[in-house]
Scaffold this motif. Structure first.
Motif, PDB file in Angstrom:
ATOM      1  N   ASN A 100     111.489 108.826  94.647  1.00  7.72           N
ATOM      2  CA  ASN A 100     110.849 107.798  93.825  1.00  7.72           C
ATOM      3  C   ASN A 100     111.595 106.465  93.925  1.00  7.72           C
ATOM      4  O   ASN A 100     112.282 106.225  94.922  1.00  7.72           O
ATOM      5  CB  ASN A 100     110.755 108.311  92.379  1.00  7.72           C
ATOM      6  CG  ASN A 100     112.112 108.746  91.857  1.00  7.72           C
ATOM      7  OD1 ASN A 100     113.101 108.032  92.012  1.00  7.72           O
ATOM      8  ND2 ASN A 100     112.161 109.921  91.265  1.00  7.72           N
ATOM      9  N   SER A 101     111.484 105.649  92.917  1.00  3.07           N
ATOM     10  CA  SER A 101     112.106 104.311  92.963  1.00  3.07           C
ATOM     11  C   SER A 101     113.627 104.368  93.114  1.00  3.07           C
ATOM     12  O   SER A 101     114.253 103.357  93.430  1.00  3.07           O
ATOM     13  CB  SER A 101     111.774 103.518  91.695  1.00  3.07           C
ATOM     14  OG  SER A 101     110.387 103.285  91.586  1.00  3.07           O
ATOM     15  N   LYS A 104     101.253 106.365  86.524  1.00  5.43           N
ATOM     16  CA  LYS A 104     101.328 107.070  85.227  1.00  5.43           C
ATOM     17  C   LYS A 104     101.863 106.197  84.116  1.00  5.43           C
ATOM     18  O   LYS A 104     101.438 106.331  82.972  1.00  5.43           O
ATOM     19  CB  LYS A 104     102.149 108.353  85.369  1.00  5.43           C
ATOM     20  CG  LYS A 104     103.614 108.131  85.659  1.00  5.43           C
ATOM     21  CD  LYS A 104     104.298 109.441  86.055  1.00  5.43           C
ATOM     22  CE  LYS A 104     105.782 109.213  86.254  1.00  5.43           C
ATOM     23  NZ  LYS A 104     106.422 110.252  87.047  1.00  5.43           N
ATOM     24  N   ARG A 153     114.894 119.446  88.255  1.00  7.19           N
ATOM     25  CA  ARG A 153     113.581 119.392  87.648  1.00  7.19           C
ATOM     26  C   ARG A 153     112.716 120.305  88.504  1.00  7.19           C
ATOM     27  O   ARG A 153     113.078 121.460  88.690  1.00  7.19           O
ATOM     28  CB  ARG A 153     113.062 117.951  87.499  1.00  7.19           C
ATOM     29  CG  ARG A 153     112.053 117.832  86.327  1.00  7.19           C
ATOM     30  CD  ARG A 153     111.523 116.424  86.128  1.00  7.19           C
ATOM     31  NE  ARG A 153     110.558 116.049  87.166  1.00  7.19           N
ATOM     32  CZ  ARG A 153     109.888 114.895  87.166  1.00  7.19           C
ATOM     33  NH1 ARG A 153     110.072 114.015  86.186  1.00  7.19           N
ATOM     34  NH2 ARG A 153     109.033 114.611  88.125  1.00  7.19           N
ATOM     35  N   ARG A 197     107.304 107.838  96.650  1.00  4.54           N
ATOM     36  CA  ARG A 197     106.354 107.765  95.529  1.00  4.54           C
ATOM     37  C   ARG A 197     106.930 106.765  94.527  1.00  4.54           C
ATOM     38  O   ARG A 197     107.934 107.051  93.875  1.00  4.54           O
ATOM     39  CB  ARG A 197     106.191 109.153  94.903  1.00  4.54           C
ATOM     40  CG  ARG A 197     105.948 110.251  95.972  1.00  4.54           C
ATOM     41  CD  ARG A 197     105.973 111.642  95.384  1.00  4.54           C
ATOM     42  NE  ARG A 197     107.161 111.938  94.623  1.00  4.54           N
ATOM     43  CZ  ARG A 197     108.276 112.480  95.110  1.00  4.54           C
ATOM     44  NH1 ARG A 197     108.374 112.799  96.393  1.00  4.54           N
ATOM     45  NH2 ARG A 197     109.310 112.721  94.326  1.00  4.54           N
ATOM     46  N   GLY A 211     106.799 104.115  91.359  1.00  3.16           N
ATOM     47  CA  GLY A 211     106.183 103.629  90.128  1.00  3.16           C
ATOM     48  C   GLY A 211     106.944 102.447  89.559  1.00  3.16           C
ATOM     49  O   GLY A 211     106.541 101.288  89.669  1.00  3.16           O
ATOM     50  N   GLU A 212     108.090 102.743  88.970  1.00  2.00           N
ATOM     51  CA  GLU A 212     108.848 101.724  88.238  1.00  2.00           C
ATOM     52  C   GLU A 212     109.140 100.469  89.060  1.00  2.00           C
ATOM     53  O   GLU A 212     109.046  99.349  88.556  1.00  2.00           O
ATOM     54  CB  GLU A 212     110.167 102.340  87.726  1.00  2.00           C
ATOM     55  CG  GLU A 212     110.994 101.362  86.921  1.00  2.00           C
ATOM     56  CD  GLU A 212     112.049 102.016  86.033  1.00  2.00           C
ATOM     57  OE1 GLU A 212     112.024 103.258  85.876  1.00  2.00           O
ATOM     58  OE2 GLU A 212     112.886 101.290  85.490  1.00  2.00           O
TER      59      GLU A 212
HETATM   60  C1  LIG Z   1     107.064 109.652  88.007  1.00  2.00           C
HETATM   61  C2  LIG Z   1     107.258 110.231  89.330  1.00  2.00           C
HETATM   62  C3  LIG Z   1     107.524 109.394  90.424  1.00  2.00           C
HETATM   63  C4  LIG Z   1     107.685 107.897  90.294  1.00  2.00           C
HETATM   64  O1  LIG Z   1     108.941 107.589  89.739  1.00  2.00           O
HETATM   65  P1  LIG Z   1     109.419 106.060  89.576  1.00  2.00           P
HETATM   66  O2  LIG Z   1     110.851 106.180  89.168  1.00  2.00           O
HETATM   67  O3  LIG Z   1     108.575 105.453  88.519  1.00  2.00           O
HETATM   68  O4  LIG Z   1     109.251 105.403  90.890  1.00  2.00           O
HETATM   69  C5  LIG Z   1     107.642 109.986  91.666  1.00  2.00           C
HETATM   70  N1  LIG Z   1     107.547 111.336  91.818  1.00  2.00           N
HETATM   71  C6  LIG Z   1     107.303 112.168  90.790  1.00  2.00           C
HETATM   72  C7  LIG Z   1     107.199 113.615  91.039  1.00  2.00           C
HETATM   73  C8  LIG Z   1     107.157 111.635  89.505  1.00  2.00           C
HETATM   74  O5  LIG Z   1     106.926 112.473  88.486  1.00  2.00           O
END
Ligand SMILES: *Cc1c(COP(=O)(O)O)cnc(C)c1O
Length: 352
Positions: free
Chosen positions: A196-197, A35, A128, A216, A218-219
């Motif tokens: 996440n990260s 994203k 969240r 999951r 991303g960063e």
């Molecule tokens: C954006 C997002 C991630 C990824 O987060 P990062 O900090 O970029 O790794 C994982 N899970 C959900 C639900 C997200 O919205």
């Protein structure tokens, strides 16, 4: 053409491989999150080549761009009911927390003669998305009654809104909830997604509960940093994305404005430090494209001192005669600046 964002796919691939390798030692697989770079397909492809199991994104527009990628697509943001049909058409899996939305997905999957897989999100304190623990049984039962939806697994999101750090306590809770569901409903969950990260540091310190089998990410892939403490990941590239902007004015001027000070372009009253005469450069980029606070010049002698919508002002005094009008300054970006730069239609994207 400038400003431009230069994206190194090899570095994205290597960052993904580094993290995927570390995770696989604990039998954890990765969804690479696209994203922040708006789902640019060739960048996402680099993560797949680096070993990510699927691509995850928040927006269906991005999945439309990535339609030719041959992997599972995971919708991260809870679906809008109004987009249920497109979710089923564009994604294999979605993250969910609302029974009514799940019903809409079930209906859409029926119409499309497909099965749609869902990961049920549990809120373990970050406030969240996610159902409350007390609602687990009721929600799983509702999913079991839907014919065109399969429960792929459960997940949690932390350190996004509330800043809650993942650890053996909250991720342990997730694992217990998974075990409870498997027993109570006599089923096997394929995915227990531990965040996440901000969960990556648990791979190194040995505190990742052993049943967690998915993250999951991303960063960390894009910037080479984990996000619980902001630490650099050893061996990862921090410069897979570099921003370049062109100097349009370079002059020695005062460091404080002359005249009565009112408000700046954004309604704030500016303050200044008198540093005497200064070699000031204006680059053709501004707040419409990035947040300047999130940029770090690669040339450490340069300091960003301010920006309006289309102009960014920098102190180049320490660079002597290195730069001239027409030359380019390079920057690393933090997550917020990267998000804006990728989204700005004024910034060209150059993919290496
Ligand atoms: C954006 C997002 C991630 C990824 O987060 P990062 O900090 O970029 O790794 C994982 N899970 C959900 C639900 C997200 O919205």
């Amino acid at each position: 053409m400038y400003p431009r964002l230069v994206i190194n796919r090899q570095k994205i691939k290597e960052n993904t491989a580094l993290i995927a390798e570390k995770a696989s030692q604990l039998d954890i697989d990765l969804y690479a999150v696209s994203k922040v770079y708006c789902g640019m397909p060739s960048v996402a492809q680099a993560s797949i080549e680096g070993g990510a199991k699927a691509i995850a994104d928040s927006r269906l527009e991005n999945f439309e761009k990535m339609i030719d990628l041959n992997c599972d697509k995971v919708l991260l943001r809870l679906p809008m009911q109004s987009e249920a049909e497109r979710v089923v058409a564009l994604c294999d899996i979605s993250l969910n927390s609302e029974i009514e939305t799940l019903k809409a997905l079930d209906h859409a999957a029926d119409k499309a003669t497909k099965k749609h897989r869902v990961i049920l999100m549990i809120d373990l304190g970050d406030l969240r998305e996610g159902i409350l623990k007390a609602d687990v049984d009721k929600t799983v039962k509702a999913i079991m009654d839907m014919k065109h939806i399969t429960l792929e697994g459960i997940g949690v999101n932390l350190t996004c809104y509330g800043g809650v750090i993942p650890g053996p306590d909250n991720l342990g809770d997730l694992v217990s909830i998974a075990a409870h569901i498997e027993k109570e409903f006599d089923l096997a969950l394929k995915v227990i997604s531990g965040g996440n990260s901000s969960s990556l540091f648990l791979l190194d310190n040995g505190e990742m509960p052993s049943k967690i089998n998915n993250l999951r990410i991303g960063e960390a892939i894009v910037l080479g940093r984990e996000t619980a403490y902001g630490d650099i990941i050893k061996g990862a590239h921090e410069d897979a994305f570099i921003l370049e902007a062109e100097i349009i004015e370079l002059k020695t001027k005062d460091s404080i404005p002359t005249g009565k000070i009112g408000m700046d372009a954004f309604g704030n009253k500016p303050t200044f430090v008198d540093k005497g005469k200064m070699l000031r450069a204006i680059a053709a980029i501004g707040r419409q494209d990035v947040n300047p606070e999130g940029l770090t010049p690669l040339d450490e002698r340069i300091e960003i001192i301010g920006a309006s919508s289309d102009h960014m002002i920098m102190d180049l005094t320490a660079t002597g005669e290195t730069y001239a009008v027409g030359q380019v300054v390079q920057f690393r970006l933090d997550y917020g600046a990267m998000l804006k730069a990728c989204t700005s239609e004024y910034i060209k994207k150059v993919i290496l």
